[in-house]
Motif scaffolding. Structure first.
Motif, PDB file in Angstrom:
ATOM      1  N   ARG A 192      99.552  45.023  55.514  1.00 44.55           N
ATOM      2  CA  ARG A 192      98.487  45.631  56.319  1.00 44.55           C
ATOM      3  C   ARG A 192      98.210  47.059  55.887  1.00 44.55           C
ATOM      4  NH1 ARG A 192      98.331  44.602  62.598  1.00 44.55           N
ATOM      5  NH2 ARG A 192      96.575  45.959  62.202  1.00 44.55           N
ATOM      6  N   LEU A 193      99.271  47.826  55.658  1.00 42.34           N
ATOM      7  CA  LEU A 193      99.083  49.222  55.261  1.00 42.34           C
ATOM      8  C   LEU A 193      98.483  49.363  53.865  1.00 42.34           C
ATOM      9  CD1 LEU A 193     102.308  50.733  56.811  1.00 42.34           C
ATOM     10  CD2 LEU A 193      99.943  51.091  57.582  1.00 42.34           C
ATOM     11  N   SER A 194      98.599  48.336  53.038  1.00 42.17           N
ATOM     12  CA  SER A 194      97.967  48.383  51.717  1.00 42.17           C
ATOM     13  C   SER A 194      96.461  48.145  51.820  1.00 42.17           C
ATOM     14  CB  SER A 194      98.604  47.369  50.773  1.00 42.17           C
ATOM     15  OG  SER A 194      98.231  46.050  51.121  1.00 42.17           O
ATOM     16  N   LEU A 195      96.013  47.644  52.967  1.00 43.41           N
ATOM     17  CA  LEU A 195      94.598  47.335  53.178  1.00 43.41           C
ATOM     18  C   LEU A 195      93.918  48.262  54.169  1.00 43.41           C
ATOM     19  CD1 LEU A 195      94.966  43.467  53.448  1.00 43.41           C
ATOM     20  CD2 LEU A 195      94.070  44.758  51.497  1.00 43.41           C
ATOM     21  N   GLU A 196      94.700  48.974  54.962  1.00 42.22           N
ATOM     22  CA  GLU A 196      94.148  49.783  56.051  1.00 42.22           C
ATOM     23  C   GLU A 196      94.764  51.174  56.072  1.00 42.22           C
ATOM     24  OE1 GLU A 196      93.762  46.068  59.213  1.00 42.22           O
ATOM     25  OE2 GLU A 196      95.363  47.539  59.497  1.00 42.22           O
ATOM     26  N   THR A 197      93.987  52.098  56.615  1.00 40.00           N
ATOM     27  CA  THR A 197      94.478  53.428  56.944  1.00 40.00           C
ATOM     28  C   THR A 197      93.876  53.774  58.300  1.00 40.00           C
ATOM     29  OG1 THR A 197      94.776  55.689  56.120  1.00 40.00           O
ATOM     30  CG2 THR A 197      92.612  54.665  55.736  1.00 40.00           C
ATOM     31  N   LEU A 253      90.195  55.048  44.580  1.00 41.01           N
ATOM     32  CA  LEU A 253      90.371  54.379  45.863  1.00 41.01           C
ATOM     33  C   LEU A 253      89.201  54.722  46.769  1.00 41.01           C
ATOM     34  CD1 LEU A 253      91.977  52.747  47.976  1.00 41.01           C
ATOM     35  CD2 LEU A 253      93.119  54.899  48.578  1.00 41.01           C
ATOM     36  N   VAL A 265      87.773  54.395  50.657  1.00 41.45           N
ATOM     37  CA  VAL A 265      88.095  54.132  52.057  1.00 41.45           C
ATOM     38  C   VAL A 265      86.752  53.946  52.751  1.00 41.45           C
ATOM     39  CG1 VAL A 265      89.098  55.055  54.182  1.00 41.45           C
ATOM     40  CG2 VAL A 265      90.246  55.432  51.980  1.00 41.45           C
ATOM     41  N   ASP A 305      84.261  45.637  56.695  1.00 45.54           N
ATOM     42  CA  ASP A 305      84.845  44.450  56.069  1.00 45.54           C
ATOM     43  C   ASP A 305      83.949  43.945  54.947  1.00 45.54           C
ATOM     44  OD1 ASP A 305      87.220  44.127  57.706  1.00 45.54           O
ATOM     45  OD2 ASP A 305      85.857  43.563  59.320  1.00 45.54           O
ATOM     46  N   GLY A 353      84.385  46.320  52.084  1.00 45.46           N
ATOM     47  CA  GLY A 353      85.679  46.085  51.453  1.00 45.46           C
ATOM     48  C   GLY A 353      85.662  44.861  50.564  1.00 45.46           C
ATOM     49  N   PRO A 407      89.720  49.347  44.071  1.00 43.40           N
ATOM     50  CA  PRO A 407      90.692  49.501  45.142  1.00 43.40           C
ATOM     51  C   PRO A 407      89.995  49.969  46.421  1.00 43.40           C
ATOM     52  CG  PRO A 407      91.361  50.750  43.189  1.00 43.40           C
ATOM     53  CD  PRO A 407      89.963  50.271  42.967  1.00 43.40           C
ATOM     54  N   LYS A 416      90.477  50.490  50.944  1.00 40.16           N
ATOM     55  CA  LYS A 416      91.155  50.421  52.234  1.00 40.16           C
ATOM     56  C   LYS A 416      90.103  50.604  53.324  1.00 40.16           C
ATOM     57  CE  LYS A 416      95.840  52.024  51.274  1.00 40.16           C
ATOM     58  NZ  LYS A 416      96.938  52.816  51.867  1.00 40.16           N
TER      59      LYS A 416
END
Length: 132
Positions: free
Chosen positions: A23-28, A84, A86, A98, A101, A110, A112
């Motif tokens: 989850r943390l690799s996909l969200e912040t 990256l 976000v 979503d 993403g 990449p 998040k």
């Protein structure tokens, strides 16, 4: 008698670690984004993927406006490979982030999601900036 919380046993610790790391690799979250934006050179690009009117009314300071439908390989070529991104939208009731993403992932970028979006940002007590 087990409570509603414990009637289904917790996952083994290793399984839980894999889940939460995933989850943390996909969200912040909004707090981490806010703190990171305070640095002189954030190590990510923050994208507000809502429509132009919503962005103009108020967006996270430092966010670039790029509606999710405009995310293309050609457009993203402005940034080096490995950058990256976000992404955020209005909040939990919106799937624009979503969609953004998914578009970014499909072109190999990449990404998040900033959970909570604008609603989460405001809930944390952070200010938006507007185009007016």
């Amino acid at each position: 008698m087990a409570s509603l919380v414990t009637e289904i046993p917790a996952a083994p610790s290793m399984e839980a670690a894999i889940h939460f790391a995933g989850r943390l690799s996909l969200e912040t979250d909004c707090w981490d984004v806010c703190e990171s934006l305070k640095s002189e050179a954030p190590d990510f690009v923050l994208l507000d993927v809502r429509g132009p009117a919503a962005y103009a009314r108020g967006h996270v300071p430092g966010a670039l406006h790029l509606p999710h439908g405009k995310i293309t390989e050609r457009r993203m070529a402005e940034w080096p490979e490995g950058t990256l991104f976000v992404v955020y939208c209005a909040g939990p009731h919106c799937n624009g982030a979503d969609r953004a993403g998914l578009r970014l992932a499909r072109i190999g970028r990449p990404v998040k999601l900033m959970i909570g979006g604008v609603a989460g940002w405001i809930d944390e007590g952070f200010a938006l900036e507007s185009e007016s």
